[in-house]
Design an enzyme around this catalytic site. Structure first.
Site: not given
Length: 594
Positions: A306-308
């Site tokens: 995801g966004s990491t």
């Protein structure tokens, strides 16, 4: 009557002597004959024993008096970076009873053993009645208990020694240390991956024993009991591990999550300072745990980050010159790519944000903004760079059971626009939490791919290094300018964006939150399940000296419950607690400018 003359007396004596001598000679002949026959019998028996049966009897005698044994060598201890014992061998004993050899009444023996074994006499009597010999009364007896039982001097009891592996820290580092089975073979962690270094090399030798079976110590081969004092030293810090586990467990309970992991790595050299998974197991009683808990899922299980992953995508775009740090893109809040709708996580509340800088796209974790950024790169070039980061391979950590990350087939990725779009915000491919930690280290150390590892090497009590595992040299991936630019953007995430909860006064910290849908094994995604994460980099000061380490801290929480379960609320507080402890333990000075 006339007196007998002297001559008559002599004649009479001579006659009697003749009469007596004849039977005495016969008796003597018989005696000598018997002796001769006995001697001949003995000589024949000696011939039979020494000549005819000699080799066979000699072999039997050797088997009774000697046996072949390996040089005594306990398994090497395992210690943490500060010398704290994590695993060590200790003598233990098994107690057997042979009732057929009892010279005391069974009741008396049961009463005498009751206290040292902590068993009721009635239970021991019941065991005595099972059979006449070879009854196991107790296992895993300490030296002290064995000494007390031996001091009772009771016939019919047998104490059998063996080496037992003891883990004084119980479950604190179980996922890294591992455990050994009954055959003393490592089955997890460094106990398995460094089996050949932990099991000292031994040689076979003939050992003498007395008639009662006891080893004769004065006849042991030279150096039979000698062992080196080397220990396998890990890079992990037990103190930091304790803090990380406590912070993780607290959040797992608060959000009723399925499981979680926290890891800390020195980005400069790949040393792992902490690696925690929860729930875990106790290495001393591993057989009591569920099989699923015995694996280190931070190393073996894949997930979509995801966004990491967004800071890494921005670094790719900057490195290729596809964008500039001051580039601006329009965030509509939601778009459609190849028929697939894509929207921001907060679209229902904030809608489209309009024109956003690269820093703002990262700060607000805009999915739509990331799609626009990665559209500036040809799909084939983007795919090549994902491979360059390490997707599709393993991190190379020195722990068993590591899984390789997964990336779509090149042709599918290139000719399906939605693949590039979903990859831009960290979905559509999968990796292990450990590999994400490795990739984030590139942003912290100036652009180098380093190999994560948990072992320093073999050291003696004086600290002398006798072996260091071969670690591949750092491999350049990004330029220092690119990574410093992205690190500055990640600071804004902590100061002004979704990672504000990770702020620590007087320290510059870079970070990124992540809240991703959880992929279903059969394809697609679970409707409500999510994985939350947060990565922090400390210190993030620009232009640190090359010898000043930066540390990457990653927390990943699987299936937290609640409407407020996000990377910012679930994972970021864990990373903050760990970074605070790290600052103290590693004596990280405050930032010079903020």
């Amino acid at each position: 009557m006339a007196p007998i003359s002297l001559g008559d007396r002599i004649r009479q004596f001579s006659l009697k002597s003749l009469l007596v001598t004849e039977p005495s000679n016969t008796r003597l002949i018989w005696v000598w004959g018997i002796l001769l026959v006995g001697i001949l019998g003995i000589m024949g028996n000696l011939y039979k024993l020494q000549v005819q049966q000699g080799p066979v009897l000699q072999q039997k005698a050797r088997e009774q008096q000697q046996f072949k044994a390996r040089t005594y060598a306990p398994r090497r201890p395992i210690v943490d970076r500060n010398g704290q014992i994590l695993a060590i061998d200790r003598p233990a004993y098994t107690l057997y009873a042979h009732p057929i050899l009892f010279k005391e009444r069974p009741e008396a023996i049961a009463q005498a053993l009751s206290q040292p074994l902590n068993k009721p006499p009635a239970e021991l009597l019941k065991q005595f009645r099972r059979r006449e010999s070879g009854i196991q009364l107790a296992y895993d007896l300490s030296e002290e208990v064995a000494r007390r039982i031996g001091g009772l001097h009771l016939d019919g009891l047998e104490l059998t020694p063996y080496q037992q592996r003891l883990y004084p820290q119980n479950n604190l580092l179980a996922e890294v240390v591992g455990y050994i089975n009954l055959d003393r073979q490592g089955q997890g962690g460094v106990e398995a991956s460094y089996q050949t270094f932990l099991e000292r090399s031994t040689q076979e030798a003939w050992v003498n024993r007395a008639g009662n079976g006891l080893i004769l110590p004065d006849r042991l081969p030279e150096n039979f009991l000698e062992t080196d004092e080397q220990q396998l030293q890990l890079t992990l810090d037990s103190r930091l591990q304790r803090v990380a586990r406590s912070a993780l467990k607290q959040q797992l309970e608060t959000y009723r999550a399925k499981r979680g992991t926290v890891m800390v790595m020195n980005a400069n050299n790949g040393e792992i300072l902490s690696l925690v998974t929860e729930p875990t197991f106790d290495s001393n009683v591993y057989y009591k745990s569920e099989l699923e808990l015995l694996k280190n899922w931070a190393v073996s299980d894949l997930y979509e980050p995801g966004s990491t992953f967004k800071p890494l995508n921005i670094a790719i775009a900057l490195e290729l010159g596809a964008i500039r740090p001051n580039s601006v893109f329009n965030d509509e809040g939601q778009i459609v790519v190849d028929g697939w709708p894509i929207q921001n996580h907060d679209f229902s509340t904030n809608g489209g944000r309009g024109a956003l800088s690269i820093t703002d796209i990262l700060k607000y974790s805009s999915n739509v903004g990331m799609v626009h950024i990665m559209r500036q790169i040809p799909s084939e070039t983007y795919y090549t760079w994902l491979e360059k980061l390490g997707l599709g391979t393993k991190s190379g950590i020195d722990l068993p059971g590591e899984a390789a990350s997964q990336l779509k087939e090149r042709s599918q990725f290139i000719y399906s626009p939605v693949e590039s779009a979903t990859s831009s915000f960290g979905q559509g491919f999968s990796l292990t939490p450990l590999q994400l930690l490795q990739m984030q280290a590139m942003l912290a150390n100036g652009g180098f791919r380093v190999t994560p590892h948990v072992v320093k090497g073999l050291v003696d009590p004086q600290g002398q290094q006798h072996f260091s595992p071969p670690i591949p040299p750092p491999e350049p991936v990004f330029s220092p300018q690119t990574t410093q630019t992205v690190l500055g953007m990640m600071e804004k995430v902590v100061t002004d964006g979704t990672g504000q909860v990770a702020q620590i006064p007087h320290y510059r910290i870079g970070g990124k939150t992540g809240t991703a849908q959880k992929a279903h094994p059969q394809g697609g995604y679970y409707e409500r399940a999510r994985i939350t994460s947060f990565v922090g980099i400390v210190p993030s000061d620009p232009f640190l000296s090359q010898n000043t380490p930066r540390y990457v801290v990653l927390a990943v929480i699987d299936e937290p419950q609640g409407e407020d379960a996000f990377g910012s609320t679930v994972a970021a507080p864990i990373v903050k607690s760990v970074m605070e402890a790290l600052i103290t333990l590693e004596h990280i000075p405050p930032s010079t400018s903020q």
